[in-house]
Design an enzyme around this catalytic site. Structure first.
Site, PDB file in Angstrom:
ATOM      1  N   GLU A   1     -18.067  -3.671  25.182  1.00 35.24           N
ATOM      2  CA  GLU A   1     -17.132  -4.829  24.945  1.00 35.24           C
ATOM      3  C   GLU A   1     -15.853  -4.903  24.510  1.00 35.24           C
ATOM      4  O   GLU A   1     -14.516  -5.747  24.074  1.00 35.24           O
ATOM      5  CB  GLU A   1     -17.837  -6.201  24.420  1.00 35.24           C
ATOM      6  CG  GLU A   1     -19.019  -6.441  25.157  1.00 35.24           C
ATOM      7  CD  GLU A   1     -20.206  -5.556  25.173  1.00 35.24           C
ATOM      8  OE1 GLU A   1     -21.481  -5.805  25.696  1.00 35.24           O
ATOM      9  OE2 GLU A   1     -20.201  -4.962  24.059  1.00 35.24           O
TER      10      GLU A   1
ATOM     11  N   HIS B   1     -29.139 -14.710  25.070  1.00 37.07           N
ATOM     12  CA  HIS B   1     -27.465 -14.403  26.598  1.00 37.07           C
ATOM     13  C   HIS B   1     -27.585 -15.894  26.462  1.00 37.07           C
ATOM     14  O   HIS B   1     -26.696 -15.883  27.241  1.00 37.07           O
ATOM     15  CB  HIS B   1     -28.815 -13.833  27.561  1.00 37.07           C
ATOM     16  CG  HIS B   1     -28.896 -12.543  26.776  1.00 37.07           C
ATOM     17  ND1 HIS B   1     -29.858 -11.884  26.147  1.00 37.07           N
ATOM     18  CD2 HIS B   1     -28.639 -11.467  27.892  1.00 37.07           C
ATOM     19  CE1 HIS B   1     -29.621 -10.210  26.290  1.00 37.07           C
ATOM     20  NE2 HIS B   1     -28.599 -10.659  27.480  1.00 37.07           N
TER      21      HIS B   1
ATOM     22  N   HIS C   1      -3.864   3.458  -3.407  1.00 37.99           N
ATOM     23  CA  HIS C   1      -3.768   2.558  -1.797  1.00 37.99           C
ATOM     24  C   HIS C   1      -3.574   1.163  -2.031  1.00 37.99           C
ATOM     25  O   HIS C   1      -2.798   1.120  -0.992  1.00 37.99           O
ATOM     26  CB  HIS C   1      -6.000   2.508  -1.518  1.00 37.99           C
ATOM     27  CG  HIS C   1      -5.806   1.436  -0.563  1.00 37.99           C
ATOM     28  ND1 HIS C   1      -5.993   2.579   0.236  1.00 37.99           N
ATOM     29  CD2 HIS C   1      -6.122   0.210  -0.532  1.00 37.99           C
ATOM     30  CE1 HIS C   1      -5.992   1.805   1.743  1.00 37.99           C
ATOM     31  NE2 HIS C   1      -5.917   0.024   1.049  1.00 37.99           N
TER      32      HIS C   1
ATOM     33  N   HIS D   1       0.902  -0.769  -0.298  1.00 36.33           N
ATOM     34  CA  HIS D   1       0.019  -0.091   0.236  1.00 36.33           C
ATOM     35  C   HIS D   1       0.871   1.606  -0.124  1.00 36.33           C
ATOM     36  O   HIS D   1       1.218   1.842   0.974  1.00 36.33           O
ATOM     37  CB  HIS D   1      -0.880   0.108   1.096  1.00 36.33           C
ATOM     38  CG  HIS D   1      -1.710  -1.056   1.219  1.00 36.33           C
ATOM     39  ND1 HIS D   1      -1.268  -2.092   1.590  1.00 36.33           N
ATOM     40  CD2 HIS D   1      -3.213  -1.345   1.135  1.00 36.33           C
ATOM     41  CE1 HIS D   1      -2.658  -3.637   1.606  1.00 36.33           C
ATOM     42  NE2 HIS D   1      -3.705  -2.817   1.624  1.00 36.33           N
TER      43      HIS D   1
END
Length: 651
Positions: A398, A460, A247, A11
């Site tokens: 999280e 859950h 890129h 890149h």
């Protein structure tokens, strides 16, 4: 350009576009010593847009890092060289963190800046600032599009991490082209809302403007800073600059020749003129900066010898003297209590036993403190105004929480831990993978580990999560069956310096298991004989976590029917697999082919232990919403069902 062309891969765009920013930062501001990459008070530099790795390797070579001679750059992206496609952390080396998965580098940097602020609050004394360094970050549009950047940068503003300074490579290009079709955020307003100092509209190719922006950022020590630099991707390539074609692909010989002419660069590939090499060499300045710090630390040591010794120990990553004896005593005390409890409560019990001996323990929870039980008796919350604590309110973040923990450990001085429900480990999956890839210690407390959490239902109730964590290389996974195994699991996590550890814990209560002293020692081997029989067993019953109690009850019932069963508790399969063959054979003998494994999760991983003739009682489907005892009955996690399956197998 030359390295990417030689590799025919890489890149070039971001390195060329950010080279002017890097020149100002690395030559005039960055505090580092190429002769000692591990110097404790160095600035940390993170290339969050890690695909631009050749920029970092060029900087490390030019400033004089011994691990990055020109031969490393000539062999960019080749087997056996340090110049990998994306920067890779190596203990003791100058690359501060592995980057490439976008957004995680800046999040690691937030963890590093948190560690710096917390250590400074703990160790600095009036007239003796031994912790005083910056965390600098390069990032691009991709990092800011990733949701983790919101999690981390929002928290960074709340905690007022004033020594965190980020450079936004605002070039308006990502892989798919001009970003206007998918990324029209007002980034300056976004970061202003986070509580950051935003320095906007900086010409990223004007050294004076870049320096002025850095000076302004350094003036405001109460807020992290975002310097928004307008740049041209692939700057200097006259026919391709400003386009997505620069890129992720080599520019080609023709364009490189045109760029050399455009930039006035006359040297051959990989040749640096002596005058430029000399001007870039950072070893003399770096040695002087480190020497100045060494003198300050010597004065600090004379005035405050105990904190100085503690700081040196923690930055070296060594556990305190007497740790093993302390841990042995704590485990023995927990065993003597013989208390039935949920292993999440046993986890808190272990934390309360270990944390007072380990001031480097720092952690928190993703808004589940009361459920994960991660806040021990000696916890003190960290805030923007007071960083002298050891407990972090991560909020519902999280992914960010886990990557921040990685950054704290990479910085040094802390053993990070964090908690959430096991099912939400999926949110942090790639940060877990990065911890494992880098072999970074990070303790993950995962509670509510099965259908045993009950009425919250299948959203859950984790089914596949424990098994998937076990599949990850370098990830140690423990699912303990009672308070004693939980204390041993915590000890392993604290001593495991070669990777992350997942502690998989119950919501529901589990019974204490009676053991002889030798059995307690064998817990640390990952799997062991919890209950044996006379002579050769007729059948082996293998289980983890809450299901160990089931097989213990089943073994007693089988004995009443004349069937000799051995119960094997297997809290950690990865630790068990690391044992010598003779030990594993003593626990699971090859001549006993009748085997049943029991775990309230997917069955796939257990066939290696039971073999093709064995049975696995597990759950290869999602759960239901109902009380836990009804769910265990419904899905066959009962002693009677274990007995029935064992008898069927024996017949």
């Amino acid at each position: 350009m030359d390295a990417v062309q030689a590799a025919n891969s890489g890149h070039p765009g971001a390195p060329m576009g950010m080279a002017d920013i890097a020149e100002v930062l690395w030559r005039d501001y960055l505090k580092h010593n190429p002769a000692n990459p591990g110097w404790a008070d160095r600035d940390r530099f993170v290339l969050s847009n890690g695909h631009g790795s050749m920029l970092l390797y060029s900087l490390l070579h030019l400033t004089g890092y011994a691990d990055f001679p020109i031969d490393q750059l000539r062999n960019f992206r080749q087997m056996g060289y340090k110049t990998a496609g994306h920067p890779e952390f190596e203990a003791g080396g100058p690359v501060e963190t592995t980057t490439g998965p976008l957004g995680q580098g800046v999040t690691n940097a937030v963890g590093m800046a948190m560690a710096e602020k917390m250590l400074a609050a703990e160790f600095n004394r009036p007239g003796h600032d031994i912790v005083d360094h910056k965390t600098w970050v390069f990032l691009g549009d991709g990092c800011l599009m990733e949701g983790i950047s919101h999690e981390a940068c929002s928290l960074a503003g709340t905690l007022k991490l004033g020594k965190l300074i980020c450079f936004y490579d605002d070039n308006n290009i990502s892989i798919d082209g001009e970003v206007g079709g998918w990324f029209t955020d007002d980034t300056a307003k976004r970061f202003d809302a986070y509580g950051w100092q935003v320095i906007d509209d900086v010409d990223g190719h004007d050294a004076g403007a870049i320096a002025a922006a850095i000076d302004k950022a350094l003036e405001d020590t109460g807020r992290p800073s975002l310097i928004c630099c307008k740049t041209v991707i692939g700057f200097g390539a006259p026919n391709k600059q400003g386009t997505a074609s620069t890129h992720g692909a080599p520019l080609g010989d023709e364009e490189i020749a045109a760029a050399r002419e455009e930039l006035g660069w006359e040297s051959a590939p990989f040749e640096i003129p002596d005058a430029i090499a000399s001007a870039w060499d950072g070893r003399t300045r770096g040695a002087a900066e480190e020497n100045s710090w060494n003198q300050r630390f010597a004065a600090y040591n004379e005035a405050h010898p105990e904190p100085a010794a503690e700081f040196a120990r923690r930055m070296a990553g060594k556990l305190p003297h007497g740790w093993c004896q302390h841990a042995d005593k704590a485990i023995a005390e927990i065993d003597s209590e013989a208390t039935d409890m949920a292993t999440r409560k046993a986890s808190l019990r272990a934390l309360n036993a270990y944390a007072p001996f380990l001031p480097e323990m720092a952690g928190g929870s993703a808004d589940l403190t009361g459920s994960n039980l991660t806040k021990h008796d000696g916890s003190k919350p960290v805030s923007g105004e007071d960083a002298s604590g050891n407990y972090i309110w991560f909020g519902v973040r999280e992914f960010g929480m886990t990557a921040i923990g990685n950054g704290m450990r990479l910085h040094g001085g802390f053993i990070p831990y964090s908690g959430t429900f096991l099912t939400f480990s999926d949110y942090s999956r790639n940060a877990l993978r990065m911890a494992a890839l880098m072999k970074v210690q990070n303790i993950l407390v995962y509670t509510h580990d099965s259908i045993g959490l009950g009425e919250d239902g299948p959203t859950h109730q984790p089914v596949e999560h424990t098994a998937s964590l076990r599949l990850m290389p370098n990830m140690s996974v423990w699912r303990p069956c009672d308070a004693v195994e939980t204390a041993v699991a915590w000890r392993h996590a604290i001593e495991n310096e070669t990777g992350p550890t997942s502690l998989v814990l119950t919501r529901q209560g589990v019974p204490h298991q009676d053991r002889a002293a030798g059995q307690i020692a064998d817990i640390a081997r990952g799997g062991y004989v919890l209950k044996d029989c006379d002579g050769t067993p007729d059948i082996l019953l293998i289980a983890t976590g809450s299901e160990v109690a089931l097989v213990m009850e089943a073994a007693a019932k089988l004995a009443e029917n004349g069937v000799q069963a051995r119960v094997v508790s297997m809290p950690s399969t990865d630790v068990f697999e690391a044992q010598e063959i003779s030990y594993k054979e003593s626990v699971i003998p090859a001549n006993v082919s009748a085997r049943v494994a029991v775990e309230a999760g997917v069955t796939d991983g257990w066939w290696r232990y039971v073999g093709p003739q064995g049975r696995v009682i597990g759950l290869d489907r999602f759960g239901e919403s109902a009380p836990a005892n009804e769910l265990f009955e419904h899905f066959g996690f009962t002693a009677d069902n274990v007995v029935a399956v064992a008898k069927e197998l024996l017949n």
